[in-house]
Design an enzyme around this catalytic site. Structure first.
Site, PDB file in Angstrom:
ATOM      1  N   LEU A  10     -11.941  34.284 -14.215  1.00 53.60           N
ATOM      2  CA  LEU A  10     -12.002  35.490 -15.051  1.00 53.60           C
ATOM      3  C   LEU A  10     -11.959  35.149 -16.542  1.00 53.60           C
ATOM      4  O   LEU A  10     -11.895  36.032 -17.389  1.00 53.60           O
ATOM      5  CB  LEU A  10     -10.855  36.452 -14.702  1.00 53.60           C
ATOM      6  CG  LEU A  10     -10.821  36.940 -13.250  1.00 53.60           C
ATOM      7  CD1 LEU A  10      -9.644  37.881 -13.032  1.00 53.60           C
ATOM      8  CD2 LEU A  10     -12.128  37.635 -12.867  1.00 53.60           C
ATOM      9  N   GLY A  11     -11.968  33.874 -16.863  1.00 56.13           N
ATOM     10  CA  GLY A  11     -11.939  33.451 -18.266  1.00 56.13           C
ATOM     11  C   GLY A  11     -13.301  33.566 -18.933  1.00 56.13           C
ATOM     12  O   GLY A  11     -14.254  34.077 -18.332  1.00 56.13           O
ATOM     13  N   ILE A  35      -5.587  33.472 -11.855  1.00 54.85           N
ATOM     14  CA  ILE A  35      -4.164  33.805 -11.739  1.00 54.85           C
ATOM     15  C   ILE A  35      -3.944  35.320 -11.732  1.00 54.85           C
ATOM     16  O   ILE A  35      -2.899  35.795 -11.302  1.00 54.85           O
ATOM     17  CB  ILE A  35      -3.359  33.115 -12.862  1.00 54.85           C
ATOM     18  CG1 ILE A  35      -1.853  33.121 -12.548  1.00 54.85           C
ATOM     19  CG2 ILE A  35      -3.662  33.736 -14.229  1.00 54.85           C
ATOM     20  CD1 ILE A  35      -1.049  32.162 -13.399  1.00 54.85           C
ATOM     21  N   ARG A  36      -4.938  36.061 -12.230  1.00 58.79           N
ATOM     22  CA  ARG A  36      -4.784  37.523 -12.245  1.00 58.79           C
ATOM     23  C   ARG A  36      -5.931  38.180 -11.482  1.00 58.79           C
ATOM     24  O   ARG A  36      -6.983  37.564 -11.285  1.00 58.79           O
ATOM     25  CB  ARG A  36      -4.735  38.046 -13.684  1.00 58.79           C
ATOM     26  CG  ARG A  36      -5.994  37.797 -14.456  1.00 58.79           C
ATOM     27  CD  ARG A  36      -5.868  38.201 -15.917  1.00 58.79           C
ATOM     28  NE  ARG A  36      -7.011  37.744 -16.676  1.00 58.79           N
ATOM     29  CZ  ARG A  36      -8.127  38.434 -16.845  1.00 58.79           C
ATOM     30  NH1 ARG A  36      -8.273  39.621 -16.299  1.00 58.79           N
ATOM     31  NH2 ARG A  36      -9.129  37.945 -17.557  1.00 58.79           N
ATOM     32  N   ASP A  50      -2.822  30.327  -8.916  1.00 54.40           N
ATOM     33  CA  ASP A  50      -2.184  29.693 -10.068  1.00 54.40           C
ATOM     34  C   ASP A  50      -2.454  28.198  -9.916  1.00 54.40           C
ATOM     35  O   ASP A  50      -2.033  27.587  -8.917  1.00 54.40           O
ATOM     36  CB  ASP A  50      -0.670  29.998 -10.011  1.00 54.40           C
ATOM     37  CG  ASP A  50       0.122  29.234 -11.053  1.00 54.40           C
ATOM     38  OD1 ASP A  50      -0.447  28.347 -11.726  1.00 54.40           O
ATOM     39  OD2 ASP A  50       1.331  29.518 -11.183  1.00 54.40           O
ATOM     40  N   TYR A 139      -4.047  20.595 -27.468  1.00 57.92           N
ATOM     41  CA  TYR A 139      -5.274  20.830 -26.702  1.00 57.92           C
ATOM     42  C   TYR A 139      -6.142  19.562 -26.680  1.00 57.92           C
ATOM     43  O   TYR A 139      -6.662  19.168 -25.634  1.00 57.92           O
ATOM     44  CB  TYR A 139      -6.027  21.981 -27.363  1.00 57.92           C
ATOM     45  CG  TYR A 139      -7.328  22.392 -26.742  1.00 57.92           C
ATOM     46  CD1 TYR A 139      -7.369  23.062 -25.529  1.00 57.92           C
ATOM     47  CD2 TYR A 139      -8.540  22.151 -27.395  1.00 57.92           C
ATOM     48  CE1 TYR A 139      -8.569  23.474 -24.975  1.00 57.92           C
ATOM     49  CE2 TYR A 139      -9.742  22.563 -26.860  1.00 57.92           C
ATOM     50  CZ  TYR A 139      -9.750  23.221 -25.647  1.00 57.92           C
ATOM     51  OH  TYR A 139     -10.949  23.636 -25.114  1.00 57.92           O
TER      52      TYR A 139
HETATM   53  N1  SER Z   1     -13.569  26.770 -28.142  1.00 62.23           N
HETATM   54  C1  SER Z   1     -12.429  25.923 -27.977  1.00 62.23           C
HETATM   55  C2  SER Z   1     -11.339  26.288 -28.892  1.00 62.23           C
HETATM   56  O1  SER Z   1     -11.628  26.769 -29.965  1.00 62.23           O
HETATM   57  C3  SER Z   1     -12.786  24.509 -28.212  1.00 62.23           C
HETATM   58  O2  SER Z   1     -13.075  23.887 -27.040  1.00 62.23           O
HETATM   59  O3  SER Z   1     -10.207  26.073 -28.581  1.00 62.23           O
END
Ligand code: SER
Length: 314
Positions: A10-11, A35-36, A50, A139
């Site tokens: 759903l992302g 997860i939702r 999850d 990240y």
């Molecule tokens: N679009 C992503 C971000 O901005 C980069 O992979 O976190």
């Protein structure tokens, strides 16, 4: 025929990837998990998952008879800076679980890396496929670790792992939520809704971008590519365009002449953007599996504005 299980369905990427995969391989051959629960009805198989629950992931993949796992569930860059420990647990825990499930069940595997896997010491222009990667964000640390883990599972266990380094992805179905490149999505919504946009990224800050249809096609093409031709397998640089905020504003102005951009820079997201490349070199992806993007900035802008006007009923 492939049987594909997708996490994070759903992302931002997942919600369009599901539609694309179902049109390529058949609705019943694609299991969407998230997860939702979806807000509306979802057309085809869906299960709650999850990704930190390894046992459930394994059970679902086995029951579905999956031969492919596409692991899309992750926290994006700005959100990960707000909660680094949570990001580590979700991004790395989810990846390890999905790699282990793939190893145990012998699944072909895809997960995206990102331009976030580069850092301030990486060459900024035409960033090579193989180069220095010392990211300064959680990240980015997750993404480099993920690239290495995917390579490791291929070398050590012979798992068919594949992946790309996506740039900022621009789309009109689901919003990204928590990334640094999100401004390039928000700007289109605000252009239509308000005729103006205040950018949290400073004028002159270049980042690579790609329109979602090109990103989805890249995933399908890489997964279908002849493995004998893949030298890199994971983390291929892919990009369609590199621009800075005033250039996307100029592209929108061609359709909405009164559109105005202003700036109110967010120091956290600006620092992340400053640590990433201005433009990356996709030549390995072109040479090894024929990567090609169809949309440049102006073609994307025309399509985004058309689709969003329909969606927002304006
Ligand atoms: N679009 C992503 C971000 O901005 C980069 O992979 O976190």
């Amino acid at each position: 025929m492939k049987k594909i299980m997708v996490t994070g369905a759903l992302g931002q990427i997942g919600s369009e990837l599901i539609t694309k995969l179902r049109s390529e391989y058949g609705t019943d051959n694609v299991l969407a998990t998230d997860i939702r629960r979806p807000n509306g009805a979802i057309d085809g198989p869906f299960e709650i998952l999850d990704v930190t629950d390894a046992q459930k992931m394994n059970d679902l993949a086995k029951e579905f008879g999956a031969d492919t796992l596409m692991h899309m569930a992750a926290l994006l860059s700005a959100k990960a800076e707000e909660s680094p420990l949570f990001a580590w647990n979700l991004n790395m825990g989810g990846l390890m679980n999905s790699l282990e499930v793939s190893r145990e069940l012998g699944l072909q595997f895809f997960t995206p890396s990102s331009i976030g896997a580069f850092g301030p010491s990486t060459p900024k222009l035409n960033t090579p496929q193989d180069t220095l990667q010392r990211p300064t964000t959680m990240y980015g640390v997750n993404k480099v670790s993920g690239e290495l883990l995917c390579d490791y599972y291929f070398e050590r266990f012979g798992l068919d792992t594949r992946g790309v380094r996506f740039p900022g992805l621009i789309s009109n179905v689901a919003q990204p939520g928590g990334g640094t490149t999100d401004y390039a999505v928000d700007i289109y919504y605000k252009a239509i809704e308000e005729g103006k946009y205040t950018s949290y990224i400073a004028e002159g800050t270049y980042m690579d971008m790609m329109y979602m249809p090109d990103a989805l096609q890249a995933i399908v093409n890489l997964m279908e590519a002849d493995p004998a031709k893949l030298i890199h397998r994971n983390a291929f640089n892919v990009t369609a365009m590199s621009f800075e905020p005033s250039q996307i504003a100029a592209s929108i102005k061609k359709h909405i002449p009164q559109f105005e951009i202003a700036y109110d820079v967010d120091p956290v997201r600006q620092a992340i953007a400053d640590s990433w490349p201005d433009s990356i070199d996709p030549s390995a992806a072109i040479a090894e599996w024929g990567f090609k993007a169809q949309y440049d900035l102006n073609k994307m802008t025309a399509d985004m504005l058309l689709k969003l006007k329909q969606k927002l009923a304006i």
